[in-house]
Design a protein around this motif. Sequence first.
Motif, PDB file in Angstrom:
ATOM      1  N   GLN A 118      13.135   1.781   0.396  1.00 22.49           N
ATOM      2  CA  GLN A 118      12.954   2.346   1.734  1.00 22.49           C
ATOM      3  C   GLN A 118      11.872   1.603   2.503  1.00 22.49           C
ATOM      4  O   GLN A 118      12.025   1.294   3.688  1.00 22.49           O
ATOM      5  CB  GLN A 118      12.592   3.828   1.635  1.00 22.49           C
ATOM      6  N   VAL A 119      10.760   1.306   1.834  1.00 23.39           N
ATOM      7  CA  VAL A 119       9.667   0.589   2.492  1.00 23.39           C
ATOM      8  C   VAL A 119      10.134  -0.800   2.924  1.00 23.39           C
ATOM      9  O   VAL A 119       9.846  -1.248   4.042  1.00 23.39           O
ATOM     10  CB  VAL A 119       8.446   0.470   1.545  1.00 23.39           C
ATOM     11  N   ALA A 120      10.870  -1.479   2.056  1.00 19.22           N
ATOM     12  CA  ALA A 120      11.375  -2.819   2.389  1.00 19.22           C
ATOM     13  C   ALA A 120      12.277  -2.760   3.616  1.00 19.22           C
ATOM     14  O   ALA A 120      12.173  -3.589   4.529  1.00 19.22           O
ATOM     15  CB  ALA A 120      12.123  -3.411   1.194  1.00 19.22           C
ATOM     16  N   ARG A 121      13.171  -1.752   3.668  1.00 17.66           N
ATOM     17  CA  ARG A 121      14.063  -1.604   4.824  1.00 17.66           C
ATOM     18  C   ARG A 121      13.270  -1.349   6.095  1.00 17.66           C
ATOM     19  O   ARG A 121      13.574  -1.888   7.160  1.00 17.66           O
ATOM     20  CB  ARG A 121      15.063  -0.470   4.585  1.00 17.66           C
ATOM     21  N   ASP A 122      12.247  -0.494   5.986  1.00 11.97           N
ATOM     22  CA  ASP A 122      11.432  -0.171   7.159  1.00 11.97           C
ATOM     23  C   ASP A 122      10.749  -1.412   7.729  1.00 11.97           C
ATOM     24  O   ASP A 122      10.504  -1.501   8.943  1.00 11.97           O
ATOM     25  CB  ASP A 122      10.372   0.871   6.795  1.00 11.97           C
ATOM     26  N   PHE A 123      10.431  -2.369   6.867  1.00 12.42           N
ATOM     27  CA  PHE A 123       9.780  -3.598   7.319  1.00 12.42           C
ATOM     28  C   PHE A 123      10.790  -4.721   7.607  1.00 12.42           C
ATOM     29  O   PHE A 123      10.422  -5.840   7.926  1.00 12.42           O
ATOM     30  CB  PHE A 123       8.752  -4.076   6.279  1.00 12.42           C
ATOM     31  N   GLY A 124      12.086  -4.400   7.490  1.00 13.61           N
ATOM     32  CA  GLY A 124      13.123  -5.375   7.822  1.00 13.61           C
ATOM     33  C   GLY A 124      13.301  -6.477   6.816  1.00 13.61           C
ATOM     34  O   GLY A 124      13.564  -7.628   7.183  1.00 13.61           O
ATOM     35  N   MET A 125      13.182  -6.156   5.514  1.00 11.55           N
ATOM     36  CA  MET A 125      13.387  -7.167   4.473  1.00 11.55           C
ATOM     37  C   MET A 125      14.036  -6.510   3.257  1.00 11.55           C
ATOM     38  O   MET A 125      14.124  -5.279   3.166  1.00 11.55           O
ATOM     39  CB  MET A 125      12.058  -7.811   4.070  1.00 11.55           C
ATOM     40  N   SER A 126      14.483  -7.313   2.319  1.00 10.71           N
ATOM     41  CA  SER A 126      15.057  -6.794   1.093  1.00 10.71           C
ATOM     42  C   SER A 126      13.955  -6.585   0.060  1.00 10.71           C
ATOM     43  O   SER A 126      12.830  -7.099   0.199  1.00 10.71           O
ATOM     44  CB  SER A 126      16.094  -7.774   0.540  1.00 10.71           C
ATOM     45  N   ARG A 127      14.271  -5.840  -1.003  1.00 13.92           N
ATOM     46  CA  ARG A 127      13.307  -5.672  -2.087  1.00 13.92           C
ATOM     47  C   ARG A 127      12.974  -7.017  -2.724  1.00 13.92           C
ATOM     48  O   ARG A 127      11.834  -7.267  -3.116  1.00 13.92           O
ATOM     49  CB  ARG A 127      13.866  -4.721  -3.145  1.00 13.92           C
ATOM     50  N   ALA A 128      14.001  -7.885  -2.833  1.00 16.65           N
ATOM     51  CA  ALA A 128      13.776  -9.199  -3.430  1.00 16.65           C
ATOM     52  C   ALA A 128      12.723  -9.982  -2.654  1.00 16.65           C
ATOM     53  O   ALA A 128      11.836 -10.624  -3.238  1.00 16.65           O
ATOM     54  CB  ALA A 128      15.087  -9.981  -3.475  1.00 16.65           C
ATOM     55  N   THR A 129      12.813  -9.927  -1.326  1.00 22.50           N
ATOM     56  CA  THR A 129      11.841 -10.635  -0.490  1.00 22.50           C
ATOM     57  C   THR A 129      10.451 -10.039  -0.670  1.00 22.50           C
ATOM     58  O   THR A 129       9.451 -10.757  -0.782  1.00 22.50           O
ATOM     59  CB  THR A 129      12.253 -10.562   0.993  1.00 22.50           C
ATOM     60  N   PHE A 130      10.377  -8.705  -0.708  1.00 17.87           N
ATOM     61  CA  PHE A 130       9.073  -8.070  -0.890  1.00 17.87           C
ATOM     62  C   PHE A 130       8.442  -8.487  -2.212  1.00 17.87           C
ATOM     63  O   PHE A 130       7.261  -8.857  -2.263  1.00 17.87           O
ATOM     64  CB  PHE A 130       9.189  -6.544  -0.846  1.00 17.87           C
ATOM     65  N   TYR A 131       9.217  -8.410  -3.314  1.00 17.85           N
ATOM     66  CA  TYR A 131       8.656  -8.763  -4.617  1.00 17.85           C
ATOM     67  C   TYR A 131       8.184 -10.214  -4.634  1.00 17.85           C
ATOM     68  O   TYR A 131       7.108 -10.534  -5.164  1.00 17.85           O
ATOM     69  CB  TYR A 131       9.710  -8.553  -5.710  1.00 17.85           C
ATOM     70  N   LYS A 155       0.830  -1.209   0.000  1.00 20.18           N
ATOM     71  CA  LYS A 155       0.000   0.000   0.000  1.00 20.18           C
ATOM     72  C   LYS A 155       0.865   1.259   0.000  1.00 20.18           C
ATOM     73  O   LYS A 155       0.576   2.230  -0.704  1.00 20.18           O
ATOM     74  CB  LYS A 155      -0.920   0.004   1.215  1.00 20.18           C
ATOM     75  N   LEU A 156       1.936   1.238   0.791  1.00 13.88           N
ATOM     76  CA  LEU A 156       2.831   2.388   0.851  1.00 13.88           C
ATOM     77  C   LEU A 156       3.525   2.612  -0.484  1.00 13.88           C
ATOM     78  O   LEU A 156       3.691   3.758  -0.937  1.00 13.88           O
ATOM     79  CB  LEU A 156       3.870   2.188   1.962  1.00 13.88           C
ATOM     80  N   ILE A 157       3.929   1.516  -1.110  1.00 16.39           N
ATOM     81  CA  ILE A 157       4.615   1.622  -2.402  1.00 16.39           C
ATOM     82  C   ILE A 157       3.665   2.152  -3.469  1.00 16.39           C
ATOM     83  O   ILE A 157       4.023   3.001  -4.290  1.00 16.39           O
ATOM     84  CB  ILE A 157       5.196   0.253  -2.804  1.00 16.39           C
ATOM     85  N   GLU A 158       2.424   1.665  -3.452  1.00 19.44           N
ATOM     86  CA  GLU A 158       1.429   2.148  -4.411  1.00 19.44           C
ATOM     87  C   GLU A 158       1.122   3.628  -4.188  1.00 19.44           C
ATOM     88  O   GLU A 158       0.726   4.349  -5.118  1.00 19.44           O
ATOM     89  CB  GLU A 158       0.151   1.324  -4.297  1.00 19.44           C
ATOM     90  N   ALA A 159       1.318   4.094  -2.972  1.00 19.24           N
ATOM     91  CA  ALA A 159       1.066   5.500  -2.652  1.00 19.24           C
ATOM     92  C   ALA A 159       2.242   6.383  -3.037  1.00 19.24           C
ATOM     93  O   ALA A 159       2.196   7.607  -2.852  1.00 19.24           O
ATOM     94  CB  ALA A 159       0.779   5.655  -1.166  1.00 19.24           C
ATOM     95  N   GLY A 160       3.320   5.751  -3.533  1.00 15.05           N
ATOM     96  CA  GLY A 160       4.455   6.534  -4.012  1.00 15.05           C
ATOM     97  C   GLY A 160       5.722   6.439  -3.202  1.00 15.05           C
ATOM     98  O   GLY A 160       6.728   7.066  -3.531  1.00 15.05           O
TER      99      GLY A 160
END
Length: 209
Positions: free
Chosen positions: A172-185, A162-167
Amino acid sequence: MIKLIGYARISVRQQAADGQRAELLAAGVRRDDLYIDEGSSGARAGRPQLDLALTALEPGDTFVIATLDRLGQSTQNVIALAERLSGRGVELRVLDLGGGEVDTATPTGAMLFTVMAALGQMEHDIKRERVLDSIDRRRKAGKNLGGRPRRITNRQIRNANKLIEAGEPTAQVARDFGMSRATFYRRARALGLMPDQAGDETSESEGAS
């Protein structure tokens, strides 16, 4: 009766204790008062002959070793043992320390160990500071600090999306949640939040999942 208790340690890389044994005997240690651990590492906690030697020591006795590293590979451990001996009224004699013999019964020997204790504490403080600095740097970089990986829930993935869709920037969002971009995707695709072809960055190493 005051005695000289000798101790020698040989590691798995050494072939014999003859050199240490000869030095200790020449220093006046009786064969019956000589304790030798064979195939033992200085970093290893279990050294049965050292334990026996320490048990045999009585106030007024002198604990004799060939070199200081025979007691261990850590400055802190060696200093702690020397202080334990002093507290029991036992002197420590090192036959070769920097090319000469040192005996804590002498003023020079006692002063040297005081300096060593200060250096050992400084070494401990420096190592601790380095560890804390490393943890702080990794935390600021959003990297895993070790231990059991943090569990990222599906709810967190949805909130991150939701945060990413909001811009908000994905990294940064991935770091804030304690994961890498790869994990998020990967997790977002598994939840159907984005198409499979999204997130080419998944080639980077993954963090906590």
